[in-house]
Write a protein that holds these residues in place. Structure first.
Motif, PDB file in Angstrom:
ATOM      1  N   MET A   1       0.715  -1.263  -0.627  1.00 40.78           N
ATOM      2  CA  MET A   1      -0.101  -0.132   0.114  1.00 40.78           C
ATOM      3  C   MET A   1       0.780   0.888   0.060  1.00 40.78           C
ATOM      4  O   MET A   1       1.921   0.993   0.740  1.00 40.78           O
ATOM      5  N   ASN A   2       0.664   1.886  -0.628  1.00 40.16           N
ATOM      6  CA  ASN A   2       1.227   3.597  -0.832  1.00 40.16           C
ATOM      7  C   ASN A   2       0.295   4.500  -0.426  1.00 40.16           C
ATOM      8  O   ASN A   2      -0.826   5.041  -0.793  1.00 40.16           O
ATOM      9  N   CYS A   3       1.014   5.011   1.001  1.00 43.95           N
ATOM     10  CA  CYS A   3      -0.375   6.163   0.871  1.00 43.95           C
ATOM     11  C   CYS A   3       0.721   7.050   2.084  1.00 43.95           C
ATOM     12  O   CYS A   3       2.193   7.093   2.607  1.00 43.95           O
ATOM     13  N   MET A   4       0.443   7.850   3.026  1.00 45.84           N
ATOM     14  CA  MET A   4       0.887   9.091   2.949  1.00 45.84           C
ATOM     15  C   MET A   4      -0.387   9.902   4.787  1.00 45.84           C
ATOM     16  O   MET A   4      -1.391  10.219   4.542  1.00 45.84           O
ATOM     17  N   GLY A  47       0.310  10.870  -5.544  1.00 51.53           N
ATOM     18  CA  GLY A  47      -0.081  10.188  -5.883  1.00 51.53           C
ATOM     19  C   GLY A  47      -0.543   9.106  -4.917  1.00 51.53           C
ATOM     20  O   GLY A  47      -0.371   7.909  -5.021  1.00 51.53           O
ATOM     21  N   TYR A  48      -0.330   9.461  -3.999  1.00 56.74           N
ATOM     22  CA  TYR A  48      -0.097   8.516  -2.875  1.00 56.74           C
ATOM     23  C   TYR A  48      -2.012   8.748  -1.797  1.00 56.74           C
ATOM     24  O   TYR A  48      -2.240   9.589  -1.956  1.00 56.74           O
ATOM     25  N   GLU A  49      -2.199   7.374  -1.427  1.00 58.42           N
ATOM     26  CA  GLU A  49      -3.489   7.537  -0.998  1.00 58.42           C
ATOM     27  C   GLU A  49      -3.102   8.218   0.688  1.00 58.42           C
ATOM     28  O   GLU A  49      -2.407   8.294   0.912  1.00 58.42           O
ATOM     29  N   LYS A  50      -3.622   9.556   0.416  1.00 60.23           N
ATOM     30  CA  LYS A  50      -3.715  10.483   2.194  1.00 60.23           C
ATOM     31  C   LYS A  50      -4.742  10.062   2.359  1.00 60.23           C
ATOM     32  O   LYS A  50      -5.895   9.694   3.109  1.00 60.23           O
ATOM     33  N   PHE A  51      -4.262   9.896   4.608  1.00 63.46           N
ATOM     34  CA  PHE A  51      -4.920   9.544   5.113  1.00 63.46           C
ATOM     35  C   PHE A  51      -4.605  11.461   6.307  1.00 63.46           C
ATOM     36  O   PHE A  51      -3.991  10.976   6.338  1.00 63.46           O
TER      37      PHE A  51
END
Ligand SMILES: [Zn+2]
Length: 459
Positions: A1-4, A47-51
C-alpha cells in the motif's frame, strides 16, 4: 500500500524520542520511506493515498513482550488464588484437556483484543504453538511463538520446538518468529536448562540471523521461593550432576542461571520480581532483557519488581500483560498506566518512571528485547510500516499538553483508531479488518458453555 499519513502528531520513539507536530509519514508497500513535517514533505510525494490524522497521535504500536495468548479462553476461570495453587490445582489440570482447535480459537480472540487495543506483536509461550502461529498469521499481526518446555515433557519438547522453528521462524513475510521457551527454573531441571540453551544456539546457527534471532524466553524470579521449589522438584534426580547443581547454595535465581552458564543477551526474562543485588548485576553484565508484568504480579500477589533499580542499571526493560488468565486482559494501555503509577506509589517518589520512559518500554525497548529493533519499535525511515493511530477527540483526551503523559495517564484502548502492520490496515476506523469479531466471540461463548456448563453465565 502506498500512502501518506498527514496532519498527525508523530511520536517517533527514535533515539531522541522526537515528537513531530503537523507530521507526515510516507509508506510504500511495507516500508516507511519518509517521516517529517507535512509542510516539508507534501510537495515531495505525489499520487499517494492520503489519510488525514488531524487530532490524532501516531506512535509505533505496542509490543506485548510476555503473554500466553490462547489463555483468553481461561479469562476469569480461577481468580484470587496464590500462584502455585493457581497453577497446580487449576491451570495445569485444565490445560491438559485443551485441544489444538481450542488454542486456535483462544488465540483468535487474543489477536482481536490485542489489535483493537493497539498491540501489533505478541511474545507468546504456550502449547500447540502451530495453532497460535496460524491464528496470529491469519490476522496479520506479528508474533514470537515458543513451545513451553518442562522437564516432565522432555522427549516431546525438543522435537516440537525444532519443528516449530523449521516451519515458522521468519515466516509469513517475516511477521512470525520462534523462540525456545523453558517454563521456569522450578519446572525445568538444570541439565535440561543447559540442553535448551544449547538447542537455542544450534537453532540460531541454522535458522536464525542477526536481524531475526531466536530468543530464549523464560519465567524468572516471579515468586520468592523459586529456588526452594527447584530443590523440592529435582533433588531426587538420578543424575549426580543434577543433584550437585540443585543442592548448591545460590544468591538468587540469576546467580543460579549464571552458574549453569545460560545467561546472555538473547534471554527474554519475564517477571524478575524477587531479585538479589547479585541478580541485578548479573542481568546488567549479561545484557539480559527483562519483561515487567505489573498487573499479573499484583493480581497473583507475587510482589513488586524493583524496576527503578533495574532502570538505574541501564537494563533493557519492556512490558507484558502475562496471560489473560492472570491479568485478566491483554490491554497494554492498562499495563502502561499501572507501571507508571505502581513504582511511584510504592517508592513514595512521583519522579520515578516518567511517561516517556514507560512508552519506550512498550515500544522500542520491547523491539530490542525481541531482537526486532532493526525493523520495528520506532517510526523511522527504512523501518517497517507499523503504525498505531490514536484518536484525541473524546473528553478524557483534551486538553493536550504532553503526548507521552496523555498516552500513559489519560488515553484508553478504546481511543485506538487504526492499526497498520507491515503496511496493511489490521484495524481501520476502529473496525477489525482481518478477523470476524462477532463470529469469534460467539464461538468462545459456546466453547465455555460446552466445556463448563455449570460455570458459564452465557450458557
Ligand atoms: Zn507468564
Amino acid at each position: 500500500m502506498n500512502c501518506m499519513f498527514f496532519n498527525g502528531i508523530i511520536l517517533t520513539m527514535n533515539s531522541k524520542n522526537s515528537v513531530i507536530q503537523d507530521g507526515c509519514i510516507v509508506v510504500e508497500d511495507d516500508i516507511i520511506i519518509d517521516v517529517g513535517k507535512y509542510s516539508e514533505l507534501k510537495n515531495k510525494y505525489h499520487g499517494y493515498e492520503k489519510f488525514d490524522c488531524k487530532n490524532k497521535i501516531i506512535t509505533p504500536p505496542f509490543i506485548n513482550c510476555h503473554t500466553h495468548a490462547s489463555m483468553t479462553l481461561l479469562r476469569g476461570y480461577a481468580d484470587d488464588l496464590p500462584l502455585f495453587e493457581w497453577l497446580t490445582k487449576w491451570i495445569f489440570p485444565v490445560e491438559k484437556t485443551l485441544t489444538p482447535d481450542d488454542i486456535y480459537l483462544g488465540t483468535k480472540l487474543a489477536v482481536i483484543e490485542s489489535a483493537l487495543s493497539g498491540v501489533s506483536c505478541l511474545n507468546t509461550m504456550y502449547y500447540f504453538m502451530d495453532m497460535e502461529a496460524e491464528a496470529i498469521s491469519q490476522a496479520g499481526l506479528r508474533g514470537v511463538v515458543g513451545h513451553v518446555c518442562f522437564s516432565n515433557n522432555k522427549k516431546q519438547d525438543s522435537s516440537l520446538t525444532f519443528n516449530l522453528v523449521k516451519k515458522w521462524h521468519n515466516s509469513n513475510n517475516g511477521l512470525i518468529r520462534v523462540s525456545v521457551d523453558p517454563h521456569s527454573v522450578y519446572t525445568v531441571d538444570p541439565a535440561y536448562l543447559k540442553e535448551l540453551h544449547q538447542l537455542r544456539n544450534e537453532l540460531n546457527d541454522k535458522y536464525g540471523s542477526q536481524n531475526a534471532p531466536i530468543r530464549w524466553h523464560i519465567h524468572t524470579a516471579e515468586t520468592s521461593d523459586e529456588l526452594i521449589k527447584m530443590r523440592e522438584s529435582f533433588n531426587s534426580s538420578e543424575s549426580s550432576e543434577v543433584k550437585r547443581l540443585v543442592c548448591e547454595s545460590y544468591d538468587g535465581v540469576f546467580d543460579y542461571l549464571n552458574r549453569l552458564n545460560v545467561l546472555d543477551d538473547q534471554i527474554v526474562a519475564a517477571h524478575c520480581v524477587h531479585l538479589t543485588d547479585k541478580d541485578i548485576n548479573l542481568i546488567r553484565d549479561k545484557s539480559v532483557n527483562v519483561v515487567h508484568n505489573p498487573v499479573s504480579n499484583l493480581k497473583l500477589a507475587s510482589g513488586v519488581s524493583p524496576l527503578p533499580k533495574l532502570l538505574n542499571h541501564n537494563i533493557n526493560v519492556s512490558l507484558g500483560t502475562d496471560g489473560p488468565c492472570s491479568n485478566n486482559s491483554l490491554d497494554m494501555f492498562e499495563t502502561i498506566k499501572i507501571t507508571a503509577l505502581l513504582h511511584k506509589g510504592v517508592n513514595l517518589n512521583p519522579t520515578l518512571l516518567p511517561a516517556v520512559e514507560v512508552v519506550k518500554m512498550a515500544t522500542i525497548n520491547a523491539a530490542k528485547a525481541l531482537g526486532w529493533d532493526s525493523e520495528i519499535g520506532s517510526i523511522e525511515k527504512g523501518k517497517k510500516a507499523d503504525l498505531l493511530i490514536i484518536d484525541l477527540s473524546r473528553p478524557h483526551a483534551v486538553p493536550l499538553y504532553n503526548e507521552f503523559s496523555q498516552i500513559v495517564y489519560a488515553l484508553k484502548s478504546s481511543d485506538v483508531d487504526s492499526l497498520m502492520i507491515n503496511g496493511r490496515f489490521i484495524v481501520e476506523n476502529k473496525v477489525m479488518k482481518t478477523v470476524n469479531v462477532e463470529e469469534t466471540i460467539s464461538k468462545v461463548v459456546k466453547w465455555v458453555a460446552d466445556k463448563f456448563p455449570d460455570r458459564s453465565i452465557n450458557s
